[in-house]
Design a protein around this motif. Structure first.
Motif, PDB file in Angstrom:
ATOM      1  N   ILE A 291       3.376  54.525  -3.366  1.00 36.21           N
ATOM      2  CA  ILE A 291       2.991  54.843  -1.985  1.00 36.21           C
ATOM      3  C   ILE A 291       3.989  55.847  -1.429  1.00 36.21           C
ATOM      4  O   ILE A 291       5.198  55.581  -1.387  1.00 36.21           O
ATOM      5  CB  ILE A 291       2.948  53.579  -1.104  1.00 36.21           C
ATOM      6  CG1 ILE A 291       1.927  52.587  -1.666  1.00 36.21           C
ATOM      7  CG2 ILE A 291       2.621  53.952   0.348  1.00 36.21           C
ATOM      8  CD1 ILE A 291       1.922  51.236  -0.975  1.00 36.21           C
ATOM      9  N   LEU A 292       3.471  56.999  -1.014  1.00 31.58           N
ATOM     10  CA  LEU A 292       4.272  58.036  -0.378  1.00 31.58           C
ATOM     11  C   LEU A 292       4.054  57.939   1.123  1.00 31.58           C
ATOM     12  O   LEU A 292       2.929  58.115   1.605  1.00 31.58           O
ATOM     13  CB  LEU A 292       3.848  59.427  -0.860  1.00 31.58           C
ATOM     14  CG  LEU A 292       4.594  60.560  -0.169  1.00 31.58           C
ATOM     15  CD1 LEU A 292       5.992  60.697  -0.757  1.00 31.58           C
ATOM     16  CD2 LEU A 292       3.840  61.864  -0.295  1.00 31.58           C
ATOM     17  N   SER A 293       5.113  57.629   1.862  1.00 31.51           N
ATOM     18  CA  SER A 293       5.022  57.507   3.313  1.00 31.51           C
ATOM     19  C   SER A 293       5.549  58.766   3.978  1.00 31.51           C
ATOM     20  O   SER A 293       6.582  59.305   3.590  1.00 31.51           O
ATOM     21  CB  SER A 293       5.844  56.306   3.788  1.00 31.51           C
ATOM     22  OG  SER A 293       5.907  56.297   5.203  1.00 31.51           O
ATOM     23  N   LEU A 294       4.829  59.212   5.005  1.00 32.64           N
ATOM     24  CA  LEU A 294       5.268  60.310   5.862  1.00 32.64           C
ATOM     25  C   LEU A 294       5.803  59.773   7.183  1.00 32.64           C
ATOM     26  O   LEU A 294       6.120  60.535   8.090  1.00 32.64           O
ATOM     27  CB  LEU A 294       4.105  61.271   6.128  1.00 32.64           C
ATOM     28  CG  LEU A 294       3.442  61.907   4.916  1.00 32.64           C
ATOM     29  CD1 LEU A 294       2.263  62.769   5.342  1.00 32.64           C
ATOM     30  CD2 LEU A 294       4.455  62.709   4.104  1.00 32.64           C
ATOM     31  N   TYR A 295       5.914  58.461   7.285  1.00 35.35           N
ATOM     32  CA  TYR A 295       6.303  57.784   8.515  1.00 35.35           C
ATOM     33  C   TYR A 295       7.826  57.705   8.602  1.00 35.35           C
ATOM     34  O   TYR A 295       8.478  57.184   7.705  1.00 35.35           O
ATOM     35  CB  TYR A 295       5.690  56.379   8.514  1.00 35.35           C
ATOM     36  CG  TYR A 295       6.022  55.520   9.692  1.00 35.35           C
ATOM     37  CD1 TYR A 295       5.460  55.770  10.932  1.00 35.35           C
ATOM     38  CD2 TYR A 295       6.870  54.439   9.553  1.00 35.35           C
ATOM     39  CE1 TYR A 295       5.734  54.962  12.012  1.00 35.35           C
ATOM     40  CE2 TYR A 295       7.158  53.615  10.636  1.00 35.35           C
ATOM     41  CZ  TYR A 295       6.591  53.892  11.862  1.00 35.35           C
ATOM     42  OH  TYR A 295       6.870  53.086  12.936  1.00 35.35           O
ATOM     43  N   GLU A 296       8.392  58.251   9.667  1.00 32.96           N
ATOM     44  CA  GLU A 296       9.843  58.228   9.894  1.00 32.96           C
ATOM     45  C   GLU A 296      10.603  58.796   8.694  1.00 32.96           C
ATOM     46  O   GLU A 296      11.481  58.154   8.127  1.00 32.96           O
ATOM     47  CB  GLU A 296      10.316  56.814  10.245  1.00 32.96           C
ATOM     48  CG  GLU A 296       9.726  56.315  11.555  1.00 32.96           C
ATOM     49  CD  GLU A 296      10.202  54.932  11.943  1.00 32.96           C
ATOM     50  OE1 GLU A 296      10.841  54.242  11.130  1.00 32.96           O
ATOM     51  OE2 GLU A 296       9.922  54.547  13.090  1.00 32.96           O
ATOM     52  N   GLY A 297      10.213  60.000   8.290  1.00 34.51           N
ATOM     53  CA  GLY A 297      10.799  60.628   7.105  1.00 34.51           C
ATOM     54  C   GLY A 297       9.845  60.498   5.938  1.00 34.51           C
ATOM     55  O   GLY A 297       8.741  59.983   6.076  1.00 34.51           O
ATOM     56  N   ILE A 298      10.271  60.973   4.784  1.00 35.44           N
ATOM     57  CA  ILE A 298       9.426  60.904   3.588  1.00 35.44           C
ATOM     58  C   ILE A 298      10.049  59.906   2.618  1.00 35.44           C
ATOM     59  O   ILE A 298      11.226  60.022   2.269  1.00 35.44           O
ATOM     60  CB  ILE A 298       9.275  62.291   2.938  1.00 35.44           C
ATOM     61  CG1 ILE A 298       8.604  63.255   3.919  1.00 35.44           C
ATOM     62  CG2 ILE A 298       8.485  62.189   1.641  1.00 35.44           C
ATOM     63  CD1 ILE A 298       8.552  64.685   3.452  1.00 35.44           C
ATOM     64  N   HIS A 299       9.252  58.926   2.210  1.00 34.34           N
ATOM     65  CA  HIS A 299       9.723  57.868   1.313  1.00 34.34           C
ATOM     66  C   HIS A 299       8.667  57.648   0.234  1.00 34.34           C
ATOM     67  O   HIS A 299       7.467  57.646   0.524  1.00 34.34           O
ATOM     68  CB  HIS A 299       9.940  56.565   2.076  1.00 34.34           C
ATOM     69  CG  HIS A 299      10.852  56.731   3.253  1.00 34.34           C
ATOM     70  ND1 HIS A 299      12.220  56.753   3.134  1.00 34.34           N
ATOM     71  CD2 HIS A 299      10.589  56.924   4.566  1.00 34.34           C
ATOM     72  CE1 HIS A 299      12.762  56.939   4.321  1.00 34.34           C
ATOM     73  NE2 HIS A 299      11.780  57.049   5.213  1.00 34.34           N
ATOM     74  N   LEU A 300       9.123  57.471  -0.999  1.00 35.20           N
ATOM     75  CA  LEU A 300       8.214  57.211  -2.122  1.00 35.20           C
ATOM     76  C   LEU A 300       8.741  56.018  -2.899  1.00 35.20           C
ATOM     77  O   LEU A 300       9.854  56.053  -3.437  1.00 35.20           O
ATOM     78  CB  LEU A 300       8.120  58.440  -3.033  1.00 35.20           C
ATOM     79  CG  LEU A 300       7.286  58.295  -4.310  1.00 35.20           C
ATOM     80  CD1 LEU A 300       5.823  57.961  -3.985  1.00 35.20           C
ATOM     81  CD2 LEU A 300       7.387  59.562  -5.147  1.00 35.20           C
ATOM     82  N   ASN A 301       7.953  54.968  -2.926  1.00 34.73           N
ATOM     83  CA  ASN A 301       8.268  53.764  -3.691  1.00 34.73           C
ATOM     84  C   ASN A 301       7.102  53.453  -4.607  1.00 34.73           C
ATOM     85  O   ASN A 301       5.954  53.815  -4.318  1.00 34.73           O
ATOM     86  CB  ASN A 301       8.493  52.565  -2.764  1.00 34.73           C
ATOM     87  CG  ASN A 301       9.676  52.752  -1.842  1.00 34.73           C
ATOM     88  OD1 ASN A 301      10.751  53.151  -2.261  1.00 34.73           O
ATOM     89  ND2 ASN A 301       9.471  52.489  -0.555  1.00 34.73           N
ATOM     90  N   SER A 302       7.405  52.767  -5.701  1.00 32.79           N
ATOM     91  CA  SER A 302       6.315  52.274  -6.550  1.00 32.79           C
ATOM     92  C   SER A 302       6.523  50.784  -6.780  1.00 32.79           C
ATOM     93  O   SER A 302       7.649  50.277  -6.739  1.00 32.79           O
ATOM     94  CB  SER A 302       6.236  53.031  -7.877  1.00 32.79           C
ATOM     95  OG  SER A 302       7.329  52.746  -8.709  1.00 32.79           O
ATOM     96  N   PHE A 303       5.407  50.118  -7.025  1.00 32.95           N
ATOM     97  CA  PHE A 303       5.405  48.661  -7.092  1.00 32.95           C
ATOM     98  C   PHE A 303       4.615  48.183  -8.298  1.00 32.95           C
ATOM     99  O   PHE A 303       3.602  48.785  -8.666  1.00 32.95           O
ATOM    100  CB  PHE A 303       4.742  48.089  -5.820  1.00 32.95           C
ATOM    101  CG  PHE A 303       5.355  48.608  -4.558  1.00 32.95           C
ATOM    102  CD1 PHE A 303       6.382  47.934  -3.946  1.00 32.95           C
ATOM    103  CD2 PHE A 303       4.906  49.800  -3.992  1.00 32.95           C
ATOM    104  CE1 PHE A 303       6.959  48.423  -2.775  1.00 32.95           C
ATOM    105  CE2 PHE A 303       5.472  50.305  -2.837  1.00 32.95           C
ATOM    106  CZ  PHE A 303       6.505  49.615  -2.228  1.00 32.95           C
TER     107      PHE A 303
END
Length: 128
Positions: free
Chosen positions: A102-114
């Motif tokens: 999941i690539l988030s554009l919310y409050e910066g850019i964050h990419l995590n995988s699960f």
């Protein structure tokens, strides 16, 4: 799972282009290293959920096989929420053999995988 930097940059550009709707695709590679993003249209055209077109899924699988690659992860963006699976994401994560990124554009850019099994996150990796 390791994601090559050029792929991460492609994911970010795609997510920004498709925002405010979620965007999605498969991450392809081998030996737990992602070397390609296979973009697929979010047929829901929604900022809160996504669906792949079955024809795109089959095309992705054919493409991966033709290049000697495996589908390592299903990925999508969260334009306005954190990089963590929603309840719907957990419910729809039916393949325990791949990761869910999941690539988030919310409050910066964050990419995590699960890794998700039986509707529960069993492993998390931070990529950005």
């Amino acid at each position: 799972m390791k994601i090559n930097q050029n792929v991460i940059e492609e994911l970010i550009a795609q997510a920004q282009k498709d925002a405010p709707n979620e965007t999605c695709g498969y991450l392809l590679g081998h030996d737990d290293i992602v070397t390609e993003n296979y973009w697929m249209e979010n047929i829901d055209h929604s900022p809160e959920h996504f669906s792949f077109a079955p024809k795109d899924q089959f095309a992705a699988l054919r493409y991966a096989r033709s290049k000697g690659l495996r589908i390592l992860a299903n990925w999508h963006s969260h334009p306005a929420s954190p990089s963590r699976p929603s309840q719907e994401d957990l419910r729809l994560a039916n393949d325990p053999s791949i990761r869910y990124a999941i690539l988030s554009l919310y409050e910066g850019i964050h990419l995590n995988s699960f890794r998700i099994q039986n509707g529960e996150v069993v492993d998390k990796e931070q990529h950005l």
